[in-house]
Write a protein that holds these residues in place. Sequence first.
Motif, PDB file in Angstrom:
ATOM      1  N   HIS A  24      12.282  -1.669  -0.338  1.00 51.07           N
ATOM      2  CA  HIS A  24      13.565  -0.999  -0.447  1.00 51.07           C
ATOM      3  C   HIS A  24      13.746   0.314  -0.404  1.00 51.07           C
ATOM      4  O   HIS A  24      14.460   1.137  -1.038  1.00 51.07           O
ATOM      5  CB  HIS A  24      14.312  -1.701  -1.705  1.00 51.07           C
ATOM      6  CG  HIS A  24      14.555  -3.054  -1.791  1.00 51.07           C
ATOM      7  ND1 HIS A  24      13.675  -4.116  -2.193  1.00 51.07           N
ATOM      8  CD2 HIS A  24      15.720  -3.843  -1.307  1.00 51.07           C
ATOM      9  CE1 HIS A  24      14.359  -5.054  -1.775  1.00 51.07           C
ATOM     10  NE2 HIS A  24      15.389  -5.175  -1.290  1.00 51.07           N
TER      11      HIS A  24
ATOM     12  N   ASN B 171       9.880  -6.307   6.319  1.00 56.26           N
ATOM     13  CA  ASN B 171      11.208  -5.390   6.978  1.00 56.26           C
ATOM     14  C   ASN B 171      10.771  -4.334   8.026  1.00 56.26           C
ATOM     15  O   ASN B 171      11.315  -4.270   9.025  1.00 56.26           O
ATOM     16  CB  ASN B 171      11.800  -5.052   6.075  1.00 56.26           C
ATOM     17  CG  ASN B 171      11.652  -4.207   4.945  1.00 56.26           C
ATOM     18  OD1 ASN B 171      10.902  -4.680   4.024  1.00 56.26           O
ATOM     19  ND2 ASN B 171      11.829  -2.892   4.952  1.00 56.26           N
TER      20      ASN B 171
ATOM     21  N   TYR C  49      18.217  -8.381   1.814  1.00 56.01           N
ATOM     22  CA  TYR C  49      17.770  -8.503   3.096  1.00 56.01           C
ATOM     23  C   TYR C  49      18.298  -9.926   3.245  1.00 56.01           C
ATOM     24  O   TYR C  49      18.576 -10.839   2.159  1.00 56.01           O
ATOM     25  CB  TYR C  49      16.363  -8.629   3.386  1.00 56.01           C
ATOM     26  CG  TYR C  49      15.810  -7.251   3.226  1.00 56.01           C
ATOM     27  CD1 TYR C  49      15.895  -6.504   4.379  1.00 56.01           C
ATOM     28  CD2 TYR C  49      15.065  -6.874   2.243  1.00 56.01           C
ATOM     29  CE1 TYR C  49      15.195  -5.227   4.546  1.00 56.01           C
ATOM     30  CE2 TYR C  49      14.733  -5.329   2.228  1.00 56.01           C
ATOM     31  CZ  TYR C  49      14.710  -4.764   3.425  1.00 56.01           C
ATOM     32  OH  TYR C  49      14.095  -3.428   3.404  1.00 56.01           O
TER      33      TYR C  49
ATOM     34  N   TYR D  39      20.045  -2.228  -1.340  1.00 59.63           N
ATOM     35  CA  TYR D  39      20.412  -3.369  -0.525  1.00 59.63           C
ATOM     36  C   TYR D  39      19.381  -4.570  -0.725  1.00 59.63           C
ATOM     37  O   TYR D  39      18.288  -4.468  -1.108  1.00 59.63           O
ATOM     38  CB  TYR D  39      20.552  -2.849   0.982  1.00 59.63           C
ATOM     39  CG  TYR D  39      19.193  -2.141   1.381  1.00 59.63           C
ATOM     40  CD1 TYR D  39      18.261  -2.855   1.888  1.00 59.63           C
ATOM     41  CD2 TYR D  39      19.132  -0.695   1.089  1.00 59.63           C
ATOM     42  CE1 TYR D  39      17.041  -2.334   2.294  1.00 59.63           C
ATOM     43  CE2 TYR D  39      17.725  -0.340   1.739  1.00 59.63           C
ATOM     44  CZ  TYR D  39      16.948  -1.148   2.100  1.00 59.63           C
ATOM     45  OH  TYR D  39      15.531  -0.438   2.463  1.00 59.63           O
TER      46      TYR D  39
ATOM     47  N   THR E 273      20.302  -6.640   6.622  1.00 56.01           N
ATOM     48  CA  THR E 273      20.596  -5.829   5.280  1.00 56.01           C
ATOM     49  C   THR E 273      22.230  -5.612   4.989  1.00 56.01           C
ATOM     50  O   THR E 273      22.778  -5.279   5.941  1.00 56.01           O
ATOM     51  CB  THR E 273      19.983  -4.544   5.540  1.00 56.01           C
ATOM     52  OG1 THR E 273      20.424  -3.762   6.345  1.00 56.01           O
ATOM     53  CG2 THR E 273      18.577  -4.732   5.607  1.00 56.01           C
TER      54      THR E 273
ATOM     55  N   TRP F 285      17.761   3.180   2.708  1.00 55.54           N
ATOM     56  CA  TRP F 285      18.105   2.394   4.186  1.00 55.54           C
ATOM     57  C   TRP F 285      18.107   3.120   5.528  1.00 55.54           C
ATOM     58  O   TRP F 285      17.669   2.328   6.472  1.00 55.54           O
ATOM     59  CB  TRP F 285      19.689   1.801   3.942  1.00 55.54           C
ATOM     60  CG  TRP F 285      20.237   0.901   5.003  1.00 55.54           C
ATOM     61  CD1 TRP F 285      20.076  -0.437   5.011  1.00 55.54           C
ATOM     62  CD2 TRP F 285      20.660   1.152   6.126  1.00 55.54           C
ATOM     63  NE1 TRP F 285      20.492  -0.979   5.948  1.00 55.54           N
ATOM     64  CE2 TRP F 285      21.097   0.031   6.644  1.00 55.54           C
ATOM     65  CE3 TRP F 285      21.222   2.504   7.019  1.00 55.54           C
ATOM     66  CZ2 TRP F 285      21.734   0.041   7.998  1.00 55.54           C
ATOM     67  CZ3 TRP F 285      21.677   2.371   8.111  1.00 55.54           C
ATOM     68  CH2 TRP F 285      21.812   1.150   8.649  1.00 55.54           C
TER      69      TRP F 285
END
Length: 466
Positions: free
Chosen positions: A79, A133, A365, A363, A340, A82
């Motif tokens: 995380h 990610n 996923y 955020y 996201t 972003w």
Amino acid sequence: MNLPVENDVLPLLRKTGTSLESWAAETNDRIPVPIVVVEVTALNLLVWGVDYYLLDKNYAHTGPTYWKRNFREGWKWDHNHWAVNFYGHPYHGSRYYAAARMGGYGFYGSLLWASFGSATWEMFAETEYPSINDLITTSIGGAVFGEVLFRFSEKLYGDGDESIWRRAASLGIEPVGYIQRKIFGSRYAQVESDALDLNVFLGSGLRFGNDFRFDGKNTGALDENWDDTHFMFGVNAEYGRPYTEVKRPFDYFTVISALAFGDDGNLVYMDITGKLSNVGTHGNARWIDFATYLDYDTFYGDFATVGTVSLGGGLDISFWLFSDLRFRMFNQLYWILLGTTDMGYDDILKEKHPGYESNMDNYQYNMGAKYSLYLELGIWKNVRICNRMNLEALHTMPNSLPHYGAYGWDLLLFNCTWAEVDLTRRVSLGTRLDTYMKFAAYHSEFFEPMSRKMFAFALYANFKII
């Protein structure tokens, strides 16, 4: 071997009646695999060296202990900020992609090289765990970014204009590919008919109608009402033509981007959609086209933060209703491979739960589905009335939660309605109404069902650059 530059060979091809595609198929050779391995590894070493020696980043102080841990414990979700994960990583991946793409590899082969570059970085160049990610956004996002930048750069380089500004722009857009071309020669044939429409727009207007609902109660009296004047800037591009057959992935793609900023908050929007393959009946003004698409969509700002990597199909229909009235309808349905969401409810949560802390790492996923609808009426040859809608349904992936543990569904609706009239061949004026809506149904100690909506009206001028 070094191949002739396209502009040198095109006159000869015309005289002999040989197609550029045939010439490319016969002469195109790929740079050997070991060279691409060295290039991708050198890119990783360069970035790692800057992080370690110049910036002294903690995550760059890695070594065998961390490498063994990564192989032993495997991949996890991260995380990090972003913007780093959904803008920085795709751009980094586009450098890997360019090394292979300009070396003669196709779209899918270059995507695999971007995956190789991302995987080796994640395993060896950081103290953090290798990130699932990051692998997705760097490889797939890198292929999307990389192909778009590659095509733009090639269009500037191979358009027959030897001006310094075009060479400089080509280098700036795609430095890895440009340098590789200079060292190893051209290994890609720029298709002569590739068309590019590049437009810039500027505008201003009002944002209004902002409304919060928390657990069914209207909480619109909170601080961030977003009733303000805002300014807009955007760059939109269309590469290729929607009514032609796609011979290679991204022979047709669109880039839609916008920045809106005002006293109450800023928004950044970008959507890149590329055709992978298509079938249908194609003509200049009448067509029926069914295609597969790869889409990279981001919405970043104080109102909401959303990103999706999606694969899907679409039906694009265009025909004349009357001699001066053309209709187009474009439907797309996507499976969201990776999404996201950070829904921007921090102001509400802080009021309800004073101990809540937030930042851009909050955020989660998701996976889900996305539906896009585009409608256009073309009146005469200089007036357009259009509507573009995106509807997304996202569900949180297990084991991908940030610290606050939100889990559940996000529903988002983004809609833009506009009318535009051409004043000259390069200048048009327009007006638009944007609608933003979001709904969340989470399960946690902090979250209740929540929703938020906002509207924005603007007048703008559009300028055709290319």
